[in-house]
Design a protein around this motif. Structure first.
Motif, PDB file in Angstrom:
ATOM      1  N   ARG A 162       0.839  -1.200   0.000  1.00 28.26           N
ATOM      2  CA  ARG A 162       0.000   0.000   0.000  1.00 28.26           C
ATOM      3  C   ARG A 162       0.875   1.250   0.000  1.00 28.26           C
ATOM      4  NH1 ARG A 162      -3.212  -2.988   3.636  1.00 28.26           N
ATOM      5  NH2 ARG A 162      -2.364  -1.817   5.381  1.00 28.26           N
ATOM      6  N   ARG A 186      -3.890  -0.932  -5.592  1.00 27.25           N
ATOM      7  CA  ARG A 186      -3.982  -0.548  -4.184  1.00 27.25           C
ATOM      8  C   ARG A 186      -5.288  -1.064  -3.566  1.00 27.25           C
ATOM      9  NH1 ARG A 186      -3.324   5.675  -2.670  1.00 27.25           N
ATOM     10  NH2 ARG A 186      -5.232   5.742  -3.893  1.00 27.25           N
ATOM     11  N   GLU A 234       2.064   9.015  -6.316  1.00 30.94           N
ATOM     12  CA  GLU A 234       2.665  10.330  -6.101  1.00 30.94           C
ATOM     13  C   GLU A 234       3.639  10.663  -7.231  1.00 30.94           C
ATOM     14  OE1 GLU A 234       5.735  12.112  -2.891  1.00 30.94           O
ATOM     15  OE2 GLU A 234       3.935  11.171  -2.046  1.00 30.94           O
ATOM     16  N   GLY A 267       1.187   3.940  -3.101  1.00 34.53           N
ATOM     17  CA  GLY A 267       1.024   5.370  -2.845  1.00 34.53           C
ATOM     18  C   GLY A 267       2.191   6.180  -3.400  1.00 34.53           C
TER      19      GLY A 267
END
Length: 90
Positions: free
Chosen positions: A39, A66, A47, A43
């Protein structure tokens, strides 16, 4: 006089369930740790995409991944078999 405490009686099915839970506990712990790491990694990939960097996979693929990782928990099909984990986008 009866010296048996019947409240302490353990049924075969209870013993079997306890044995299975003991066997699965380390696998579940490993899968929980893996999911937390994935996870975080997903992320970071999202980003990077937001910042215009080139990464494997699309934003949609990373978001879907995710979601799949978040769903990888007790009750999921195949859990906790690490061979059946969700696969990262390529």
């Amino acid at each position: 006089m009866n010296n048996i405490d019947w409240s302490q009686l353990r049924k075969a099915e209870d013993i079997k369930a306890e044995t299975e839970a003991s066997r699965l506990a380390p696998l579940i712990a490993a899968e929980t740790q893996w999911a937390e790491q994935e996870r975080k990694f997903a992320g970071e990939q999202l980003e990077a995409i937001e910042d215009g960097e080139s990464v494997a996979g699309t934003e949609r693929e990373w978001r879907d991944y995710r979601t799949q990782v978040r769903a990888w928990k007790l009750g999921a099909a195949g859990y906790p078999d690490s061979n059946l984990r969700p696969a990262r986008p390529i």
